[in-house]
Every structure is written in C-alpha cells, then in structure tokens.
Design an enzyme around this catalytic site. Structure first.
Site, mmCIF file in Angstrom:
data_model
loop_
_atom_site.group_PDB
_atom_site.id
_atom_site.type_symbol
_atom_site.label_atom_id
_atom_site.label_comp_id
_atom_site.label_asym_id
_atom_site.label_seq_id
_atom_site.Cartn_x
_atom_site.Cartn_y
_atom_site.Cartn_z
ATOM 1 N N ASP A 450 26.549 23.676 50.027
ATOM 2 C CA ASP A 450 25.516 23.937 48.939
ATOM 3 C C ASP A 450 24.350 23.770 49.109
ATOM 4 O O ASP A 450 23.814 22.460 49.043
ATOM 5 C CB ASP A 450 26.163 23.313 47.542
ATOM 6 C CG ASP A 450 25.698 23.790 46.305
ATOM 7 O OD1 ASP A 450 24.560 24.621 46.396
ATOM 8 O OD2 ASP A 450 26.441 23.590 45.450
ATOM 9 N N HIS A 451 23.494 24.905 49.086
ATOM 10 C CA HIS A 451 22.104 24.704 49.882
ATOM 11 C C HIS A 451 21.152 24.345 48.334
ATOM 12 O O HIS A 451 20.134 23.973 48.429
ATOM 13 C CB HIS A 451 21.523 26.115 50.131
ATOM 14 C CG HIS A 451 20.457 25.753 51.079
ATOM 15 N ND1 HIS A 451 19.677 24.479 51.355
ATOM 16 C CD2 HIS A 451 19.862 26.789 51.932
ATOM 17 C CE1 HIS A 451 18.795 24.671 52.292
ATOM 18 N NE2 HIS A 451 18.589 25.953 52.689
ATOM 19 N N ARG A 452 21.859 24.189 47.346
ATOM 20 C CA ARG A 452 21.132 23.761 46.131
ATOM 21 C C ARG A 452 20.748 22.167 46.123
ATOM 22 O O ARG A 452 19.705 21.680 45.603
ATOM 23 C CB ARG A 452 22.031 24.006 44.653
ATOM 24 C CG ARG A 452 22.073 25.407 44.419
ATOM 25 C CD ARG A 452 22.865 25.631 43.094
ATOM 26 N NE ARG A 452 24.291 25.325 43.356
ATOM 27 C CZ ARG A 452 25.137 25.195 42.518
ATOM 28 N NH1 ARG A 452 24.745 25.914 41.201
ATOM 29 N NH2 ARG A 452 26.264 24.778 42.825
#
Length: 480
Positions: A450-452
């Site tokens: 998850d690039h968040r």
C-alpha cells in the site's frame, strides 16, 4: 433439559436462529443438516454446517430436546437472525394437543399423539407428514397440504400454538392483507433477488402456496396476471445450482459464499489502496539445502518442512528489520496504525475459493512451532473447516503461486493489510555464481504494498532483505 407441566406450546418449543458466526456477517448458506425431525439433540451438539462469506462453519445448538422442524432445506441462503430449526424441549409432556384457549379438552390428548409422530419425522422427506404444523411466515411442503385437508377438520386447531395460527395453512392468501404470503424459502429468496413483493404475487400452488413460476410471472413486465403459464420457463433452476444442460454453450454459476466475499474484497482492495508491486529474482540454492537438512533434524520431527517455512521465517525477520511495513491505513481517523505483532496470512486455494487464514503472533514462534502452525492451517483449509476467527486480524500475507508452476504474479492486498508477498516456482536455472555460470535453484519474489504508508524505499528495502535471507539463510540467525 426443561420439564414442562403446563400446556404452553410457546414455552415447550424453542427456536434456534442463524447466528452471526463471523464479524458482521449478514447471511449464510445451509450446506448440510446433521439432524432430522424426530432426532434427539443435546446442548452443544452440531446440528448443521453453514457457509458464510468467509468459511464453512458447524453450528452447535444451545439446548436439549427433540428436533421438531427444520425451517430451511440444504442449499438455502438464510439471513442472520432467521429461525433455522425448532426443538421440542419437553417431548414427553403430551400437552401440545391442548386447545389454544385455557380449556383443556379431554379428547385432544387422546388423538394428538397419533398425529404428532408424523410431524416429527415427516418434514420435507416423506409422504407421512399428514399433520405437519404450519410454520410462521413460511409455507408447508406441497405434499403436506392435501394431507392436512384430508385430516379431521379439528386437527389443525390443537397444534396451532406450536408456531403459527392454524387457519392460514391453506387459505392464507385469502386471509387478509396482513397475512404473510405462503412460499418456500428458495422462492422467497428468488423474489427478494428479483425485487418482487410476495404480497403482490398471485399464488397457483396447492393450498395457496406461491411457486417459482408465480414469482417469474410477477417479474415479467407484460404478464403480471398470468401465473400458470410461466411454468414452461426453465430459467428458475439456474438460480439454484450451476447445472449445464447437454449441448449448452454456457453455464451460469450463482456468486455467493466465499466466492462472493472474495470478489467484493478484491474489488474493494484494488480500488481503495494504491498498489505498487516490485520484483526480485533470487538464488535460493542454499535455502533448498537448509530445507533438506531441516527435514533430517530431530527437532523438526513430526512437522512438515518445505521452502514456504523458510520463506515465512525470512519475511518475519525482514519485518523485524523494517517494522514500518507491518501497518494499516485508518481512513476514518486518517492515521497509520503500526502493528507490534505479526498475524501471518497464508493464501490457500480451496474448493470453495481462495481464503487467507493467518497464524496469530507468528513473530513469537520458533521454527518448529511455525512449521506446526503452517501444517495445521493448510490441513484445516483443505478440509474446509477454517473458522472466520482464523481469517480475521491478518497483518501481512504470503501467497505461494509457485505451486501452480508459474514464475510469479502481481498479488492484490488482503483488505486491512499493507503488504503481500508472492512466491514463484523454484526452478533449476543457469546462474552466475562466483564468476561462473552454474545451474542454481532460482525463484522470483513479488511484493505488493500500500503506497499510502509504504513508500518505494521502504518497500524495496523490505523485499531486498527477504531476498538476502533466502540467498544466505544464515542471516536468519545473524539478523534475528
């Protein structure tokens, strides 16, 4: 077991409702009944197996008695909170035949024991269901209606308190606007799926029971008033099971249970968390040698040792070195929640679809205990006995697509997790080792995250650490 001394059928019969066996589940499909009307059950006895959106679960009943009625047949999807079985908790009392009023008719006890026996053993399975009680809000089986009509007219009145007023058994559709239409559970579900109000449907079945054809007729825009004609339509069975007729060019399969949950979860994950996938190809020759040695180790006796075990341990060590990856994005509070424990999910392909049970607190397990937990997880999943609790609370997942002979894939995050590692097939390939091309055991790893909450640097370091451990397994000791 409760002993009853009065004539209150309401107290004599207890109902067991479909429980929420997971976390916020709304429905479950009855896969198999383990009891039949007339069977004696005890508190804690498993009476049926149901499939939820997460897993197949066996349901124990919480009281003693004799099974009076199974409300739904196998294969029916039932909403949480609906009654699925009723139990006579005072089967020897003989007071059920008493009149609904306070006046105990002396003739009733003499007649009712004869009529009561078919009720217990005949629901939905034999023609001997001559005096089956009417279910509240559900229809009697079609074969039971003529038998009731053939009985003495006074017979329905004594059994009325069991679950519903006796008068509506046959003429319910004419009993008034507040009477619930008669229809079997699968027909009710069909109407619900088609958005049809059963109160608006004209029944054509025996005893005023609404049939599938009636529901289809009500759903047809130009044929509302024609109920008998749609019986020629063969579309209804397709909603029950994926039956392919000979020569058919396509088969329609209802999406429900685990398969439905998978679809919803994957769509939600793919379009909620911004996925990034990175790949690395690694020489795992030393890892394969370690696996062979562990198989001969007396401390590993009785547990299954395979490459997945070492890969799982490598991932746990890499998380220890990069704890920020073990987190979840809290959208409601706009927070990153870091987990100080690892519930290691293992994607498992089962006949019901993909499930992801997890090993609780895997970070605390020794290698033998981790191996034992992996073995139990796989065996339970294969048998279809994984509980919803075993699939809740995962923090990171491994999916071993290599068992299918593929090199790797781009996995989708399990909802509520930040990373998933896909392991490809381990193959003997030409590889440059110590300046020379040699045959080595090689595999490709793919990490989706998850690039968040995991940026490229952190994700790359995490994946590189896993690869480094598998290339040099001694790092399991030096880095642990």
């Amino acid at each position: 077991m409760t002993t009853m001394t009065d004539t209150s059928n309401a107290a004599r019969f207890r109902e067991f409702k479909m429980p929420d066996v997971g976390e916020g589940l709304t429905e479950a499909e009855i896969l198999k009944w383990y009891v039949q009307p007339g069977d004696t059950v005890t508190d804690g006895q498993v009476v049926c197996e149901v499939e939820t959106a997460k897993a197949a679960v066996e349901l124990p009943i919480p009281f003693d008695g004799v099974v009076h009625e199974l409300r739904f047949p196998e294969g029916t999807t039932v909403d949480v909170g609906q009654v699925i079985i009723s139990v006579d908790v005072a089967p020897g009392s003989g007071d059920a035949p008493a009149a609904p009023a306070a006046e105990p008719a002396p003739e009733a006890p003499a007649e009712e024991p004869k009529g009561r026996q078919p009720v217990l053993v005949g629901y939905g399975v034999a023609e001997s269901s001559t005096k089956r009680r009417a279910r509240k809000g559900a229809a009697a089986p079609a074969q039971a209606v003529p038998a009731q009509a053939a009985s003495a007219p006074a017979a329905p009145a004594p059994v009325a308190p069991a679950s519903a007023a006796p008068a509506p058994v046959a003429p319910a559709p004419q009993a008034g606007a507040d009477a619930r239409p008669l229809a079997k559970p699968p027909v009710r579900k069909l109407a619900k799926d088609l958005g049809i109000d059963l109160a608006t449907v004209t029944p054509t079945g025996a005893g005023g029971v609404i049939t599938r054809e009636d529901v289809h007729a009500a759903a047809a825009p130009a044929a509302e008033a024609v109920a008998p004609e749609p019986s020629a339509e063969p579309a209804a069975p397709a909603a029950e099971a994926p039956v392919a007729q000979q020569g058919a060019r396509e088969t329609r399969i209802p999406v429900k249970g685990v398969r439905k949950a998978i679809a919803q979860a994957m769509v939600g994950s793919a379009f909620t968390a911004p996925h990034v996938t990175e790949f690395v190809t690694v020489d795992v020759t030393r890892t394969m040698k370690l696996v062979a040695e562990l198989k001969e180790d007396k401390d590993m006796a009785g547990v299954r040792v395979n490459p997945l075990l070492v890969i799982a341990k490598a991932l746990l060590v890499a998380i220890k070195r990069n704890p920020e990856v073990n987190a979840v994005w809290d959208e409601a509070n706009q927070e990153i929640v870091q987990k100080h424990y690892v519930n290691l999910g293992i994607a498992a392909a089962t006949p019901r679809g993909l499930i992801v049970p997890n090993i609780k607190d895997a970070h605390d397990l020794t290698l033998p205990r981790l191996a034992a937990s992996l073995g139990e997880l796989v065996a339970t999943a294969r048998d279809g006995k994984t509980s919803p609790a075993a699939m809740a609370g995962g923090t990171v997942t491994i999916t071993n697509v290599g068992v299918f002979g593929v090199d790797t894939g781009t996995p989708i995050l399990n909802p509520g997790e930040s990373a998933i590692l896909a392991v490809g097939a381990i193959k003997l390939q030409p590889w440059v080792h110590k300046g020379k091309v040699k045959p080595r055991q090689v595999t490709t790893l793919a990490l989706s995250f998850d690039h968040r909450l995991i940026d490229g640097e952190l994700g790359s370091k995490f994946l590189a650490d896993i690869a480094a451990i598998l290339e040099q397994p001694k790092r399991l000791i030096t880095w642990a």
